[in-house]
Design an enzyme around this catalytic site. Structure first.
Site, PDB file in Angstrom:
ATOM      1  N   GLU A   1      -5.117   3.804   4.007  1.00  0.00           N
ATOM      2  CA  GLU A   1      -4.533   2.655   3.308  1.00  0.00           C
ATOM      3  C   GLU A   1      -4.741   2.827   1.802  1.00  0.00           C
ATOM      4  OE1 GLU A   1      -4.596  -1.640   4.941  1.00  0.00           O
ATOM      5  OE2 GLU A   1      -6.139  -1.564   3.402  1.00  0.00           O
TER       6      GLU A   1
ATOM      7  N   HIS B   1       0.846  -1.200   0.000  1.00  0.00           N
ATOM      8  CA  HIS B   1       0.000   0.000   0.000  1.00  0.00           C
ATOM      9  C   HIS B   1       0.877   1.243   0.000  1.00  0.00           C
ATOM     10  CE1 HIS B   1      -3.784  -2.053   0.811  1.00  0.00           C
ATOM     11  NE2 HIS B   1      -3.134  -2.806   1.676  1.00  0.00           N
TER      12      HIS B   1
ATOM     13  N   ASP C   1       8.814   2.509   6.234  1.00  0.00           N
ATOM     14  CA  ASP C   1       8.834   2.756   4.788  1.00  0.00           C
ATOM     15  C   ASP C   1       9.641   1.681   4.060  1.00  0.00           C
ATOM     16  OD1 ASP C   1       8.292   4.220   2.421  1.00  0.00           O
ATOM     17  OD2 ASP C   1      10.288   5.117   2.521  1.00  0.00           O
ATOM     18  N   HIS C   2       9.051   1.116   3.006  1.00  0.00           N
ATOM     19  CA  HIS C   2       9.661   0.036   2.229  1.00  0.00           C
ATOM     20  C   HIS C   2       9.984  -1.185   3.084  1.00  0.00           C
ATOM     21  CE1 HIS C   2       9.845   3.188  -0.742  1.00  0.00           C
ATOM     22  NE2 HIS C   2      10.168   2.305  -1.656  1.00  0.00           N
TER      23      HIS C   2
HETATM   24 NI    NI Z   1      -3.687  -4.506   2.546  1.00  0.00          NI
END
Ligand code: NI
Length: 143
Positions: A129, A41, A79-80
């Site tokens: 999300e 996401h 992040d990542h």
């Molecule tokens: Ni999901």
């Protein structure tokens, strides 16, 4: 009372899966979100601080400082990353948007309130999300 908000972004992978339940139960409850090989996401995070401005600075919180705290406490750790596997404070947490906002709030509360004006509170954490799906954690709200 003034409400100040900082918006941030991060990308992460996750899987909605309750390890105490069968694969069949997980697929029935979470559908493709329980796919074992993960999905990603592009999250948008909003952090809301509430208080009265400091009389000397005019700030409830210096938004530059708030940015740095969010970077250090949430973005650098998430992040990542894979939210199921990589993030220490999410161990044992099913990474739904609901559970993530509560976990993020708890991580942010102390550093944000230390940096804010006297009496100011971390008021709410909102996590998108997708553009249409988001959750908000605000422990001061009563329905
Ligand atoms: Ni999901």
């Amino acid at each position: 009372m003034i409400f100040v908000t900082r918006k941030s972004h991060f990308n992460a992978a996750h899987r909605l899966y309750n390890p105490e339940k069968s694969d069949e139960w997980n697929y029935r409850v979470y559908g493709k979100c329980s796919h074992p090989n993960w999905h990603g996401h592009n999250y948008t995070l909003e952090v809301v601080v509430a208080g009265e401005p400091n009389p000397e600075t005019g700030y409830v919180i210096d938004l530059g400082k708030l940015k740095q705290i969010i970077e250090k406490v949430i973005i650098q750790r998430c992040d990542h990353k894979n939210l199921n596997l990589d993030v220490s404070f999410l161990q044992g947490v099913i990474p739904t948007t609901e559970n993530l906002v509560e976990a993020f709030f708890n991580e942010l509360k102390e550093p944000v309130e230390d940096a804010a004006s006297d009496g100011a509170l971390l008021y709410a954490v909102k996590l998108y999300e997708t553009e249409r799906n988001f959750a908000e954690y605000c422990p001061y709200s009563r329905i």
